[in-house]
Design an enzyme around this catalytic site. Structure first.
Site, PDB file in Angstrom:
ATOM      1  N   CYS A 102       6.247  21.538  16.589  1.00 35.07           N
ATOM      2  CA  CYS A 102       6.755  21.897  15.255  1.00 35.07           C
ATOM      3  C   CYS A 102       8.006  22.777  15.327  1.00 35.07           C
ATOM      4  O   CYS A 102       9.060  22.267  15.677  1.00 35.07           O
ATOM      5  CB  CYS A 102       5.659  22.496  14.398  1.00 35.07           C
ATOM      6  SG  CYS A 102       5.963  22.146  12.654  1.00 35.07           S
ATOM      7  N   HIS A 155       1.348  18.304  14.557  1.00 28.65           N
ATOM      8  CA  HIS A 155       0.466  19.235  15.259  1.00 28.65           C
ATOM      9  C   HIS A 155      -0.634  18.525  16.050  1.00 28.65           C
ATOM     10  O   HIS A 155      -1.693  18.248  15.501  1.00 28.65           O
ATOM     11  CB  HIS A 155      -0.153  20.219  14.260  1.00 28.65           C
ATOM     12  CG  HIS A 155       0.856  21.162  13.701  1.00 28.65           C
ATOM     13  ND1 HIS A 155       1.162  22.360  14.313  1.00 28.65           N
ATOM     14  CD2 HIS A 155       1.662  21.063  12.635  1.00 28.65           C
ATOM     15  CE1 HIS A 155       2.111  22.963  13.632  1.00 28.65           C
ATOM     16  NE2 HIS A 155       2.436  22.202  12.606  1.00 28.65           N
ATOM     17  N   GLU A 206      -2.580  19.846  18.040  1.00 30.65           N
ATOM     18  CA  GLU A 206      -3.742  20.739  18.099  1.00 30.65           C
ATOM     19  C   GLU A 206      -4.552  20.668  16.799  1.00 30.65           C
ATOM     20  O   GLU A 206      -5.620  21.286  16.715  1.00 30.65           O
ATOM     21  CB  GLU A 206      -3.291  22.178  18.382  1.00 30.65           C
ATOM     22  CG  GLU A 206      -2.802  22.976  17.178  1.00 30.65           C
ATOM     23  CD  GLU A 206      -1.401  22.584  16.696  1.00 30.65           C
ATOM     24  OE1 GLU A 206      -0.840  21.611  17.224  1.00 30.65           O
ATOM     25  OE2 GLU A 206      -0.875  23.233  15.780  1.00 30.65           O
TER      26      GLU A 206
END
Ligand SMILES: NC(=O)CC[C@H](N)C(=O)O
Length: 359
Positions: A247, A331, A333
């Site tokens: 990001c 993202h 994650e």
């Protein structure tokens, strides 16, 4: 008994609603997220610093807020140690909550951090306005008025980045994590793998450290504010050690490589953003939260777009053609959202292993 508050936008729009959370005024950039769940994660994601968040999902608060638990001295539950949004705008606030791990209500949690919420807002109308005009400055006004404020003019990264260096985990790969406002799930994703993590502040000169791979975190605001990080990164790009950015980290990689970034009209904030892996027909559904993007046209010849957003064609990650440097605008994650691209952490660590073996 609720109290009346107003949401006022820079275009003159005034919307009356009811207060929840702290009964106080706050200004910021008004942005919307179409994610259907995940307010505990979103509100604690430092990338949201300075933003008044509008949730389009109509009922919010019904599952409450979980209690804190620690994992290796970091939060196991939240994405940082506090709420980062400037304010919250919802349609229906569910004062009753029920969930197996709920410890408190969303309203009480907002109060703890003195963050105002407003409910009873026609968030569909508001979102249409933000889509047409782009993200707008705005404020939630309780008793006392506050001036409008553009958070993108501040160095928000300096505000959310830690003051010192921290070490986590024991593993064979030594990874430096440049913390521009990292989500804790990025740390968890590394610690679940064979990694020793050195977490450093955004402006720390990591080029002096001994490490195997470099990671650039997510973070709030305009990436161009992170001059110190970009300068250090430019040195790292001269070497061959693997680099992975997420990001804001992707935007910093683009800037350090010599490319440019620009502000998107209203950004991407949701859990269902489709991205296509360049050179394939493979599509992934991703979690996103950003207002800026790398301008693919400005990338130097030795760089390629790695992923493309299938909604608007913007850059969702970049990759060096010959060196092990890559990044994602989305993202991997998750937290919240789909975990389908978490394998990218494995890809990065594989590149780290290969780099070490070749050395
Ligand atoms: N989640 C992030 O890292 C956001 C990056 C940057 N602040 C943006 O809005 O584009």
């Amino acid at each position: 008994m609720t109290q009346t508050v107003k949401l006022i936008l820079e275009d003159g729009t005034e919307i009356e609603g009811q207060s929840f959370g702290a009964f106080t005024s706050a200004a910021g950039e008004v942005v919307f997220s179409t994610a259907m769940t995940g307010y505990p994660e979103n509100l604690t994601d430092p990338s949201f610093a300075g933003q008044i968040l509008v949730l389009t999902y109509p009922m919010v608060g019904n599952y409450g807020v979980p209690g804190e638990e620690l994992y290796e001295s970091i939060s196991k539950i939240f994405e940082s140690d506090k709420i980062h949004i400037a304010g919250l705008v919802v349609n229906y606030y569910s004062e009753e909550h029920s969930h197996w791990n709920a410890a408190k209500s969303l309203g009480d949690w907002l109060k703890e951090y003195n963050i105002p919420g407003i409910f009873g807002v026609d968030t569909r109308m508001l979102t249409k306005k933000l889509r047409e005009k782009g993200a707008l400055l705005g404020k939630i006004v309780a008793e006392t008025d506050v001036p409008l404020h553009d958070p993108n003019l501040d160095n928000l990264v300096a505000q959310v980045s830690p003051a010192g260096v921290q070490h986590y985990g024991h593993g064979q790969h030594k990874i430096v994590l440049v913390d521009c406002g990292t989500k804790t799930n990025i740390i968890r994703c590394f610690l679940e793998r064979d990694v020793e993590l050195i977490r450093v502040p955004w402006d720390y000169d990591f080029t002096t450290l001994n490490y195997d791979g470099l990671f650039l975190s997510n973070g709030p605001g305009d990436p161009k504010m992170c001059e110190a990080t970009i300068q250090h990164l430019q040195k790292a790009l001269q070497q061959d050690k693997p680099i992975f950015g997420i990001c804001l980290g992707s935007q910093l990689m683009g800037l350090a490589a010599g490319g440019d970034t620009f502000k998107l009209k209203y950004g991407h904030r949701s859990h269902n953003q489709p991205v296509k892996l360049t050179g394939t027909q493979r599509c992934y559904i991703t979690s996103q939260n950003h207002g800026f993007a790398v301008d693919t046209e400005t990338l130097p010849a030795e760089w390629d777009m790695l992923f493309e957003n299938l909604n608007d064609g913007t850059c969702e990650g970049i990759k060096h053609k010959t060196k092990p440097f890559f990044s994602t605008q989305f993202h991997p994650e998750a937290a919240g959202g789909p975990q389908d691209t978490e394998f990218l952490f494995d890809d990065f660590l594989k590149a780290v292993g290969e780099y070490k073996a070749a050395k």
